[in-house]
Design an enzyme around this catalytic site. Sequence first.
Site, PDB file in Angstrom:
ATOM      1  N   ASP A  48       0.836  -1.197   0.000  1.00  0.00           N
ATOM      2  CA  ASP A  48       0.000   0.000   0.000  1.00  0.00           C
ATOM      3  C   ASP A  48       0.878   1.256   0.000  1.00  0.00           C
ATOM      4  O   ASP A  48       1.716   1.441   0.872  1.00  0.00           O
ATOM      5  CB  ASP A  48      -0.892  -0.029   1.254  1.00  0.00           C
ATOM      6  CG  ASP A  48      -2.175   0.743   1.094  1.00  0.00           C
ATOM      7  OD1 ASP A  48      -2.115   1.838   0.515  1.00  0.00           O
ATOM      8  OD2 ASP A  48      -3.222   0.254   1.547  1.00  0.00           O
ATOM      9  N   THR A  87      -6.776   3.249  -2.031  1.00  0.00           N
ATOM     10  CA  THR A  87      -6.488   1.865  -1.690  1.00  0.00           C
ATOM     11  C   THR A  87      -7.494   0.881  -2.279  1.00  0.00           C
ATOM     12  O   THR A  87      -7.122  -0.126  -2.875  1.00  0.00           O
ATOM     13  CB  THR A  87      -6.445   1.701  -0.162  1.00  0.00           C
ATOM     14  OG1 THR A  87      -5.380   2.503   0.362  1.00  0.00           O
ATOM     15  CG2 THR A  87      -6.216   0.248   0.231  1.00  0.00           C
ATOM     16  N   ASN A 108     -12.424   4.859  -2.174  1.00  0.00           N
ATOM     17  CA  ASN A 108     -12.519   4.188  -0.876  1.00  0.00           C
ATOM     18  C   ASN A 108     -13.936   4.271  -0.314  1.00  0.00           C
ATOM     19  O   ASN A 108     -14.364   3.399   0.438  1.00  0.00           O
ATOM     20  CB  ASN A 108     -11.546   4.811   0.128  1.00  0.00           C
ATOM     21  CG  ASN A 108     -10.133   4.304  -0.048  1.00  0.00           C
ATOM     22  OD1 ASN A 108      -9.883   3.339  -0.753  1.00  0.00           O
ATOM     23  ND2 ASN A 108      -9.182   4.971   0.603  1.00  0.00           N
ATOM     24  N   LYS A 169      -5.469  -4.260   6.110  1.00  0.00           N
ATOM     25  CA  LYS A 169      -6.743  -3.564   5.923  1.00  0.00           C
ATOM     26  C   LYS A 169      -7.767  -4.538   5.350  1.00  0.00           C
ATOM     27  O   LYS A 169      -7.433  -5.366   4.485  1.00  0.00           O
ATOM     28  CB  LYS A 169      -6.594  -2.387   4.956  1.00  0.00           C
ATOM     29  CG  LYS A 169      -5.639  -1.297   5.400  1.00  0.00           C
ATOM     30  CD  LYS A 169      -5.561  -0.208   4.333  1.00  0.00           C
ATOM     31  CE  LYS A 169      -4.601   0.905   4.734  1.00  0.00           C
ATOM     32  NZ  LYS A 169      -4.498   1.952   3.678  1.00  0.00           N
ATOM     33  N   ASP A 297       1.583   2.608   3.786  1.00  0.00           N
ATOM     34  CA  ASP A 297       0.532   3.615   3.641  1.00  0.00           C
ATOM     35  C   ASP A 297       0.279   4.334   4.958  1.00  0.00           C
ATOM     36  O   ASP A 297       0.158   5.568   4.990  1.00  0.00           O
ATOM     37  CB  ASP A 297      -0.751   2.949   3.153  1.00  0.00           C
ATOM     38  CG  ASP A 297      -1.840   3.961   2.830  1.00  0.00           C
ATOM     39  OD1 ASP A 297      -1.668   4.725   1.865  1.00  0.00           O
ATOM     40  OD2 ASP A 297      -2.858   3.981   3.536  1.00  0.00           O
ATOM     41  N   HIS A 301       0.901   8.327   5.399  1.00  0.00           N
ATOM     42  CA  HIS A 301      -0.121   9.285   5.826  1.00  0.00           C
ATOM     43  C   HIS A 301       0.297  10.015   7.101  1.00  0.00           C
ATOM     44  O   HIS A 301       0.037  11.211   7.250  1.00  0.00           O
ATOM     45  CB  HIS A 301      -1.440   8.564   6.086  1.00  0.00           C
ATOM     46  CG  HIS A 301      -2.199   8.220   4.849  1.00  0.00           C
ATOM     47  ND1 HIS A 301      -2.587   9.163   3.919  1.00  0.00           N
ATOM     48  CD2 HIS A 301      -2.644   7.025   4.382  1.00  0.00           C
ATOM     49  CE1 HIS A 301      -3.245   8.568   2.936  1.00  0.00           C
ATOM     50  NE2 HIS A 301      -3.291   7.270   3.185  1.00  0.00           N
ATOM     51  N   HIS A 343      -1.377   2.140  -5.275  1.00  0.00           N
ATOM     52  CA  HIS A 343      -1.239   3.552  -5.668  1.00  0.00           C
ATOM     53  C   HIS A 343       0.108   4.049  -5.192  1.00  0.00           C
ATOM     54  O   HIS A 343       0.841   3.336  -4.488  1.00  0.00           O
ATOM     55  CB  HIS A 343      -2.362   4.417  -5.065  1.00  0.00           C
ATOM     56  CG  HIS A 343      -2.486   4.302  -3.568  1.00  0.00           C
ATOM     57  ND1 HIS A 343      -1.586   4.859  -2.689  1.00  0.00           N
ATOM     58  CD2 HIS A 343      -3.411   3.683  -2.797  1.00  0.00           C
ATOM     59  CE1 HIS A 343      -1.942   4.590  -1.445  1.00  0.00           C
ATOM     60  NE2 HIS A 343      -3.052   3.863  -1.486  1.00  0.00           N
ATOM     61  N   HIS A 487      -2.710  10.696  -0.897  1.00  0.00           N
ATOM     62  CA  HIS A 487      -2.626  10.336  -2.314  1.00  0.00           C
ATOM     63  C   HIS A 487      -4.035  10.505  -2.875  1.00  0.00           C
ATOM     64  O   HIS A 487      -4.872  11.146  -2.266  1.00  0.00           O
ATOM     65  CB  HIS A 487      -2.141   8.899  -2.458  1.00  0.00           C
ATOM     66  CG  HIS A 487      -2.847   7.949  -1.548  1.00  0.00           C
ATOM     67  ND1 HIS A 487      -4.083   7.379  -1.841  1.00  0.00           N
ATOM     68  CD2 HIS A 487      -2.536   7.507  -0.302  1.00  0.00           C
ATOM     69  CE1 HIS A 487      -4.475   6.618  -0.837  1.00  0.00           C
ATOM     70  NE2 HIS A 487      -3.570   6.684   0.126  1.00  0.00           N
TER      71      HIS A 487
END
Length: 561
Positions: A48, A87, A108, A169, A297, A301, A343, A487
């Site tokens: 991710d 994602t 998402n 996730k 990810d 973030h 991504h 993103h």
Amino acid sequence: MKSLSRYAAVLLACAAPVVSVFAQDTAPAVSQQVPAGAPKLIVAISIDQFSADIFAQYRQRFTGGFARLTQGAVFPAGFQSHAATETCPGHSTILTGNRPAHTGIIANSWIDQSVTTGPKVVYCAEDVAKRTAGSRDYVASPVHLLVPTLGEWMKKANPAARNIAVSGKDRGALMMGGHDIDQVYWWKGKQFVTLAGREPGPTAIAQNAEIDRLLAKGAGEFPLPAYCRRADRAVQAGDVSVGNGHFALKAGEAEQFRVSPRLDRATLDLAVKLVDEQKLGRNAVPDILSVSLSATDYVGHATGTEGAEMCIQLTQLDLALGDFFASLDKRGIDYAVVLTADHGGFDIPERLHEQGLEKTSRVGPEVSAEALSATLGKRYGLEPKGLILSDGPAGDYWLRKDLDVGLKGKIIDDASAILMTSPFVEKVLSAAEIAATPMPHGSPETWTLAERARASYNPLHSGDFVVMLKRGVVAIPQARKGYVATHGSPWDYDRRVPILFWRKGMTGFEQPSPVETVDIAPSLAALIGLKTPKGHLTDAASISMVARQTRVEHRSERVAG
């Protein structure tokens, strides 16, 4: 499409014979013939927020799992070619062979004004029909995924095939595994969980107990590699300081566990244990193991992509992948790997400003649905609350569903005119404009913004218009703890991802020309001789169209049991 088998033939020709330590296992009946030399296990890995830029930046530093994969087939310019680089849509492309326009996973989350229970925002991996009034939780499900995955094709062709997925996730696991999945786990709160109505297996229970022990005692910082020292400095983003964290784990702090390399290590550990529990790669038909690694990810973030935190994260992920592959080697399984990402990502504007990139910024408040609703509600004498809805300051926007069609058109035109005066907005496209745009073909790096939006557009879920921010504008108005960078843009720093294939014994090659992640599933299907359902692979241009130009020599090796 005709060249897909050529790419599969490349991997087959490169296959090294494997002596399995589980050869004594009884083979199940085979419904569809598996070609000689096909691998026993497909391992599909998604990292991710692992951009092509990050891959290139750290490539020469890798010594573990990434280093192994770069000895295989390397496509450094893979593309999540659509505009909504998030994602859920990204994961939906990897093992379906379809873009979000066909998977139905346009973001998402999206707005559904027909929802009667709870908020109108629908999460991509949520079964809205099972919402209960007053609950803050949701029932995770792949219900919104409109097309089957590779694992589902495999099981339809050969019911004995095992389709297993694990992730940090739920959306990562469910979008790669699909509806017909044998075992699926994802991280939630303080443990790995599975689908509602299912009980965790003994392996997941044991893994959770191991994590509980770690959380109870905590852990020290990760070592800082010498090459990470350049990035090890504090940068202020609003009220948040990032850039010099080393991931110390305080006892009982599950959130610190999640936003750290420890989550990926635990996910890979669980994946190996599931290989044993489910006897993956030990039967006459190929199995598939999907692994979505989420920590990159979460770290991106929380801290951005250029601090010490990301440097440590990628170093530790490289080591964890190396251990993961070594564990599979010890089991004597003939496996093929594909690794890619859902991504890319973008660093925090505050750090980029220090590097002289002054054109980066955070988005302003005038782009919000609330600001537009206030202005246009007054202009048209309409109640502003809920006039225009969105799930963030970019992407899809919806108009209140009870508006007259003609009035909707006028409001969209006015909203577009207002937004285009903003220094943060590059393009506004109505749903009608996007729907009228032909589905793009050819190199994804040459697509127009309308074509990128078309690859994301599905009338079932998409909005009435789409807002695209300028290159370098971060869709976070104000940094806050845990969320300073993001993103989701249509720009190549979010669209470009590496695609790596590896199988023991193959002669490596590299092809820099652009390819798409939707090419992965048909290539893997051809590798195992799978006849994919007619009509499902409508988007795939085929990695093999590039790969077939590269001659790969057969190299026969043998793996000891």
